[in-house]
Design an enzyme around this catalytic site. Structure first.
Site, PDB file in Angstrom:
ATOM      1  N   ASN A  60     -29.132 -45.226   2.314  1.00 60.40           N
ATOM      2  CA  ASN A  60     -30.660 -44.750   2.925  1.00 60.40           C
ATOM      3  C   ASN A  60     -31.524 -44.435   1.437  1.00 60.40           C
ATOM      4  O   ASN A  60     -32.775 -44.884   1.454  1.00 60.40           O
ATOM      5  CB  ASN A  60     -30.635 -43.272   3.802  1.00 60.40           C
ATOM      6  CG  ASN A  60     -30.031 -43.726   5.116  1.00 60.40           C
ATOM      7  OD1 ASN A  60     -29.906 -44.855   5.445  1.00 60.40           O
ATOM      8  ND2 ASN A  60     -29.772 -42.457   5.765  1.00 60.40           N
ATOM      9  N   TYR A  83     -17.783 -43.119  14.138  1.00 56.36           N
ATOM     10  CA  TYR A  83     -16.631 -44.048  14.537  1.00 56.36           C
ATOM     11  C   TYR A  83     -16.123 -44.736  13.010  1.00 56.36           C
ATOM     12  O   TYR A  83     -16.584 -45.875  12.884  1.00 56.36           O
ATOM     13  CB  TYR A  83     -16.772 -44.928  15.446  1.00 56.36           C
ATOM     14  CG  TYR A  83     -17.280 -44.097  16.709  1.00 56.36           C
ATOM     15  CD1 TYR A  83     -16.055 -43.696  17.882  1.00 56.36           C
ATOM     16  CD2 TYR A  83     -18.350 -44.104  17.062  1.00 56.36           C
ATOM     17  CE1 TYR A  83     -16.484 -43.243  18.871  1.00 56.36           C
ATOM     18  CE2 TYR A  83     -18.588 -43.310  18.432  1.00 56.36           C
ATOM     19  CZ  TYR A  83     -17.701 -43.031  19.270  1.00 56.36           C
ATOM     20  OH  TYR A  83     -18.023 -42.275  20.615  1.00 56.36           O
ATOM     21  N   ARG A  94     -21.464 -32.597   6.373  1.00 57.42           N
ATOM     22  CA  ARG A  94     -21.178 -33.038   7.855  1.00 57.42           C
ATOM     23  C   ARG A  94     -19.975 -32.457   8.578  1.00 57.42           C
ATOM     24  O   ARG A  94     -18.733 -32.531   7.944  1.00 57.42           O
ATOM     25  CB  ARG A  94     -21.229 -34.565   7.875  1.00 57.42           C
ATOM     26  CG  ARG A  94     -22.424 -35.204   7.280  1.00 57.42           C
ATOM     27  CD  ARG A  94     -23.643 -35.112   8.262  1.00 57.42           C
ATOM     28  NE  ARG A  94     -24.680 -35.729   7.753  1.00 57.42           N
ATOM     29  CZ  ARG A  94     -25.931 -35.355   7.157  1.00 57.42           C
ATOM     30  NH1 ARG A  94     -25.702 -34.083   6.730  1.00 57.42           N
ATOM     31  NH2 ARG A  94     -26.676 -36.117   6.565  1.00 57.42           N
ATOM     32  N   LYS A 135     -33.233 -27.136  -0.964  1.00 63.53           N
ATOM     33  CA  LYS A 135     -34.002 -27.514   0.523  1.00 63.53           C
ATOM     34  C   LYS A 135     -33.738 -26.339   1.018  1.00 63.53           C
ATOM     35  O   LYS A 135     -32.560 -26.080   1.597  1.00 63.53           O
ATOM     36  CB  LYS A 135     -33.551 -28.911   0.966  1.00 63.53           C
ATOM     37  CG  LYS A 135     -33.732 -30.150   0.105  1.00 63.53           C
ATOM     38  CD  LYS A 135     -33.173 -31.036   0.572  1.00 63.53           C
ATOM     39  CE  LYS A 135     -31.845 -31.433   0.082  1.00 63.53           C
ATOM     40  NZ  LYS A 135     -30.938 -32.699   0.846  1.00 63.53           N
ATOM     41  N   GLY A 176     -32.453 -38.229   8.650  1.00 58.41           N
ATOM     42  CA  GLY A 176     -32.546 -38.817   7.705  1.00 58.41           C
ATOM     43  C   GLY A 176     -33.899 -38.508   6.742  1.00 58.41           C
ATOM     44  O   GLY A 176     -34.040 -38.760   5.391  1.00 58.41           O
ATOM     45  N   GLY A 203     -33.291 -35.738   4.719  1.00 62.93           N
ATOM     46  CA  GLY A 203     -32.764 -35.250   3.373  1.00 62.93           C
ATOM     47  C   GLY A 203     -32.583 -36.542   2.597  1.00 62.93           C
ATOM     48  O   GLY A 203     -32.839 -36.222   1.108  1.00 62.93           O
ATOM     49  N   ASP A 204     -32.223 -37.737   3.159  1.00 64.60           N
ATOM     50  CA  ASP A 204     -31.812 -38.966   2.176  1.00 64.60           C
ATOM     51  C   ASP A 204     -33.403 -39.334   1.736  1.00 64.60           C
ATOM     52  O   ASP A 204     -33.644 -39.851   0.558  1.00 64.60           O
ATOM     53  CB  ASP A 204     -31.408 -39.807   2.868  1.00 64.60           C
ATOM     54  CG  ASP A 204     -29.780 -39.441   3.460  1.00 64.60           C
ATOM     55  OD1 ASP A 204     -29.200 -38.732   2.659  1.00 64.60           O
ATOM     56  OD2 ASP A 204     -29.556 -39.962   4.665  1.00 64.60           O
TER      57      ASP A 204
END
Length: 309
Positions: free
Chosen positions: A28, A95, A158, A215, A244, A246-247
């Site tokens: 990203n 997955y 995560r 952040k 998305g 943060g990226d």
């Protein structure tokens, strides 16, 4: 990974229609930087399968150099399923156990892949995929040093990838090796203990960090270095999909850093790129070009005409 995004507003367990896209923290950022006009190379692994072909094709289409990426003929491409809601919690299912990416090892990080790079960006997700991927991350940092590149690190915690203890043990030490740190307030508190501001100062005074960008929970951000600190509020925009952000923020901030902009401008551009991404579905749909970023930032900060005619 290949991203299968459920139709907007539909819970994942009820969705029947999905849109195919691509997701992955480092990819990203690479796509974000490429769209902003920078040369970006993605180093990674996908399966030699239709999903892997789709990932590579989308990265190429955005101008990302994938000449050092690998396609594994035996292991599959990782898959990510998620839904998209404006206000309800988003359900994300990974997955990637046994995927090509999870088999990343130091041998896959070749020194020539870093030639000419000014900054090497990696997140905490990669070392949490497997023990070999963790070793590959350390090898990447060492080879970045050898190439004279600056190391940028985003913990990108995560919880589904491991326990708090596993994150502290695996990713905490990597924070201390980074020259540029972009981290959430809660991530610094988890990985280093204490308050986020104290953790940031510790990285500046005891680690290698030149700059730490925190952040905050209220979506504002603060940039800290040895010369001072600067704060940027979040821009108020309608949110279609918060994943998305943060990226996108990292891509926007690194673009400013690469261009030698002052901290306050880099923060503003980062906040702007993040604000554009959350207004569109998927992790990358809203990533702007440099001219689109500049128009949006002018509108967000000064108001006025919102239609580009």
């Amino acid at each position: 990974m290949l991203l299968m995004l459920a139709e907007p507003g539909m819970p994942l367990d009820r969705a029947v229609s999905f849109r195919r896209s691509v997701a992955g923290a480092e990819s990203n950022v690479a796509q974000g930087l490429a769209r902003l006009g920078h040369w970006a190379r993605w180093i990674g692994r996908v399966g030699d399968d239709p999903a892997g072909e789709a990932v590579m094709r989308e990265l190429r289409a955005d101008g990302v150099d994938v000449s050092c990426a690998e396609m594994d003929p035996e292991a599959p491409t990782g898959l990510l399923l998620r839904d998209s809601h404006e206000r309800r919690p988003i359900d994300v299912q990974y997955y990637r156990s046994g995927s090509a990416a999870s088999l990343l090892a130091p041998a896959h990080v070749r020194a020539e892949a870093l030639e000419g790079a000014r900054v090497v960006h990696v997140t905490g997700i990669t070392p949490m995929l497997s023990e070999s991927a963790a070793r590959a991350t350390w090898a990447l940092i060492q080879r970045a040093r050898d190439a004279g590149a600056v190391v940028s690190f985003d913990p990108n915690v995560r919880r589904k990838l491991g326990t708090d203890h596993q994150w502290i043990r695996t990713v905490g030490p990597l924070l201390r090796e980074a020259d540029l740190v972009l981290a959430g307030e809660d991530e610094l508190e988890l990985l280093l203990g204490g308050g986020a501001e104290e953790a940031a100062k510790a990285l500046l005074n005891l680690g290698r960090a030149r700059t730490v960008v925190v952040k905050r929970r209220d979506h504002s951000a603060v940039s800290m270095d040895h010369d001072g600190q600067w704060t940027q509020r979040a821009f108020e925009v309608p949110v279609a999909d918060p994943v998305g952000a943060g990226d996108a923020f990292a891509a926007g901030w690194l673009s400013g850093w690469l261009r030698g902009l002052p901290p306050e401008r880099s923060l503003a551009e980062a906040a702007c790129v993040a604000a554009l991404v959350v207004q569109a579905p998927s992790d990358t749909d809203g990533l702007p070009t440099a001219s689109a970023r500049d128009r949006a930032l002018a509108s967000l900060t000064r108001g006025g005409e919102t239609v580009h005619r």
